[in-house]
Design a protein around this motif. Structure first.
Motif, PDB file in Angstrom:
ATOM      1  N   UNK A 134       7.249  -2.933   8.680  1.00 30.82           N
ATOM      2  CA  UNK A 134       6.230  -1.928   8.402  1.00 30.82           C
ATOM      3  C   UNK A 134       5.621  -1.386   9.687  1.00 30.82           C
ATOM      4  N   UNK A 135       5.474  -2.240  10.707  1.00 28.11           N
ATOM      5  CA  UNK A 135       4.941  -1.781  11.986  1.00 28.11           C
ATOM      6  C   UNK A 135       5.893  -0.784  12.634  1.00 28.11           C
ATOM      7  N   UNK A 136       7.176  -1.068  12.581  1.00 24.16           N
ATOM      8  CA  UNK A 136       8.165  -0.143  13.137  1.00 24.16           C
ATOM      9  C   UNK A 136       8.112   1.192  12.411  1.00 24.16           C
ATOM     10  N   UNK A 137       8.013   1.140  11.093  1.00 24.93           N
ATOM     11  CA  UNK A 137       7.927   2.380  10.322  1.00 24.93           C
ATOM     12  C   UNK A 137       6.720   3.211  10.738  1.00 24.93           C
ATOM     13  N   UNK A 138       5.573   2.552  10.851  1.00 26.89           N
ATOM     14  CA  UNK A 138       4.337   3.255  11.178  1.00 26.89           C
ATOM     15  C   UNK A 138       4.392   3.853  12.580  1.00 26.89           C
ATOM     16  N   UNK A 139       4.885   3.079  13.543  1.00 27.52           N
ATOM     17  CA  UNK A 139       4.919   3.534  14.931  1.00 27.52           C
ATOM     18  C   UNK A 139       5.938   4.653  15.119  1.00 27.52           C
ATOM     19  N   UNK A 140       7.145   4.472  14.569  1.00 23.92           N
ATOM     20  CA  UNK A 140       8.209   5.436  14.800  1.00 23.92           C
ATOM     21  C   UNK A 140       8.022   6.728  14.014  1.00 23.92           C
ATOM     22  N   UNK A 141       7.294   6.672  12.910  1.00 23.99           N
ATOM     23  CA  UNK A 141       7.065   7.886  12.109  1.00 23.99           C
ATOM     24  C   UNK A 141       5.738   8.554  12.431  1.00 23.99           C
ATOM     25  N   UNK A 142       4.776   7.768  12.925  1.00 25.56           N
ATOM     26  CA  UNK A 142       3.438   8.301  13.152  1.00 25.56           C
ATOM     27  C   UNK A 142       2.638   8.461  11.872  1.00 25.56           C
ATOM     28  N   UNK A 143       3.185   8.001  10.747  1.00 25.76           N
ATOM     29  CA  UNK A 143       2.513   8.151   9.451  1.00 25.76           C
ATOM     30  C   UNK A 143       1.359   7.166   9.332  1.00 25.76           C
ATOM     31  N   UNK A 144       0.279   7.559   8.661  1.00 25.07           N
ATOM     32  CA  UNK A 144      -0.824   6.619   8.427  1.00 25.07           C
ATOM     33  C   UNK A 144      -0.416   5.547   7.433  1.00 25.07           C
ATOM     34  N   UNK A 145      -1.004   4.373   7.590  1.00 29.24           N
ATOM     35  CA  UNK A 145      -0.779   3.269   6.661  1.00 29.24           C
ATOM     36  C   UNK A 145      -2.039   3.100   5.813  1.00 29.24           C
ATOM     37  N   UNK A 146      -1.871   3.123   4.491  1.00 23.55           N
ATOM     38  CA  UNK A 146      -2.974   2.876   3.568  1.00 23.55           C
ATOM     39  C   UNK A 146      -2.829   1.458   3.024  1.00 23.55           C
ATOM     40  N   UNK A 147      -3.707   0.523   3.415  1.00 18.62           N
ATOM     41  CA  UNK A 147      -3.628  -0.829   2.867  1.00 18.62           C
ATOM     42  C   UNK A 147      -4.104  -0.843   1.413  1.00 18.62           C
ATOM     43  N   UNK A 148      -3.429  -1.616   0.584  1.00 16.39           N
ATOM     44  CA  UNK A 148      -3.762  -1.686  -0.841  1.00 16.39           C
ATOM     45  C   UNK A 148      -3.827  -3.140  -1.287  1.00 16.39           C
ATOM     46  N   UNK A 149      -4.821  -3.450  -2.095  1.00 16.22           N
ATOM     47  CA  UNK A 149      -4.940  -4.782  -2.686  1.00 16.22           C
ATOM     48  C   UNK A 149      -4.833  -4.668  -4.199  1.00 16.22           C
ATOM     49  N   UNK A 150      -3.762  -5.233  -4.751  1.00 15.47           N
ATOM     50  CA  UNK A 150      -3.588  -5.309  -6.189  1.00 15.47           C
ATOM     51  C   UNK A 150      -4.235  -6.599  -6.685  1.00 15.47           C
ATOM     52  N   UNK A 151      -4.786  -6.569  -7.890  1.00 18.98           N
ATOM     53  CA  UNK A 151      -5.359  -7.792  -8.456  1.00 18.98           C
ATOM     54  C   UNK A 151      -5.047  -7.885  -9.946  1.00 18.98           C
ATOM     55  N   UNK A 205      -9.206 -10.580  -1.028  1.00 24.90           N
ATOM     56  CA  UNK A 205      -9.892 -11.858  -1.156  1.00 24.90           C
ATOM     57  C   UNK A 205      -8.956 -13.031  -1.370  1.00 24.90           C
ATOM     58  N   UNK A 206      -7.642 -12.805  -1.241  1.00 29.24           N
ATOM     59  CA  UNK A 206      -6.678 -13.893  -1.403  1.00 29.24           C
ATOM     60  C   UNK A 206      -6.773 -14.875  -0.236  1.00 29.24           C
ATOM     61  N   UNK A 207      -6.391 -16.096  -0.496  1.00 28.41           N
ATOM     62  CA  UNK A 207      -6.240 -17.050   0.595  1.00 28.41           C
ATOM     63  C   UNK A 207      -5.061 -16.598   1.445  1.00 28.41           C
ATOM     64  N   UNK A 208      -5.230 -16.569   2.763  1.00 26.34           N
ATOM     65  CA  UNK A 208      -4.154 -16.114   3.642  1.00 26.34           C
ATOM     66  C   UNK A 208      -3.399 -17.302   4.216  1.00 26.34           C
ATOM     67  N   UNK A 209      -2.068 -17.223   4.164  1.00 24.92           N
ATOM     68  CA  UNK A 209      -1.203 -18.279   4.685  1.00 24.92           C
ATOM     69  C   UNK A 209      -0.370 -17.682   5.817  1.00 24.92           C
TER      70      UNK A 209
END
Length: 226
Positions: A134-151, A205-209
């Motif tokens: 995802x980092x490569x996609x964002x950097x190479x395209x210049x597109x904004x990343x919208x973070x999303x949390x599903x619950x 709010x998930x526990x991060x591993x």
């Protein structure tokens, strides 16, 4: 056309049954390239999230989903096409490179790409370390990343369950994140990916591993080894 038809058919039914509680949807750009990066709790994530986004959301799916033989394979292929999936080879190495190039090409056309940075569905509801594709996609395209949390989608449709439970689904969309720099710098790719995962974590709010989830490829994944 299949995507629009399916969405117009499913929308009134699913919106009535599952009453999505949505925050920050106005943060998704109405046009131009954008990457929607979501946590991944259930197969139904790929249905509910595109349901509320006005634009077509294209996921990158395993090539094997489109080439299975027989009637079942044909039905699966048609279903994935209707859901807006694009087949890519994500078996690693050059295949992973091809997946990133496919994503960048779609973004250069101004499309909206859906990505699950964890690389697979969470096996236990926790949030796992993101993969750097995802980092490569964002950097190479210049597109904004919208973070999303599903619950709640893991309760609506647990792994292996075909008929969903009727419960309310939640979605939170975060502010656009922009990245540039050297897409060949592995440490920078990890830093960018961690920033995206931290944004998802703050909303979910998930526990991060801080390890990768068990490798079992699902929809909408771009897997990239560090």
């Amino acid at each position: 056309m299949p995507y629009r038809l399916l969405k117009s058919f499913l929308s009134p039914i699913l919106l009535l049954l599952f009453r999505p509680k949505v925050r920050g949807l106005d943060l998704v750009p109405g046009s131009g390239p954008v990457i929607i990066a979501s946590n991944h709790l259930s197969f139904s994530d790929s249905i509910f999230m595109p349901l509320v986004v006005s634009r077509k959301v294209t996921f990158l799916a395993k090539q094997e989903y489109f080439t299975q033989p027989g009637l079942k394979g044909l039905i699966k292929k048609l279903a994935f096409i209707a859901l807006g999936q694009v087949p890519v080879d994500r078996s690693g190495g050059r295949a992973s490179e091809a997946a990133v190039k496919t994503g960048v090409a779609l973004l250069e056309k101004g499309e909206c790409i859906g990505i699950y940075p964890e690389g697979t569905r969470s096996p236990d509801g926790r949030l796992y370390k993101g993969r750097t594709g995802i980092a490569r996609l964002a950097i190479e395209s210049g597109a904004p990343v919208i973070p999303v949390a599903m619950s709640n989608t893991d309760k609506i449709q647990p792994t292996g369950k075909v008929i969903p439970n009727v419960k309310r689904v939640g979605m939170s969309f975060g502010k656009p994140m922009y990245f540039d720099g050297d897409s060949t710098d592995l440490q920078y790719l990890r830093d960018v990916t961690d920033q995206i995962m931290n944004a998802i974590h703050a909303m979910s709010g998930q526990e991060y591993i801080d390890i990768y989830a068990p490798k079992k490829a699902k929809l909408g994944e771009i897997q990239e080894e560090d």
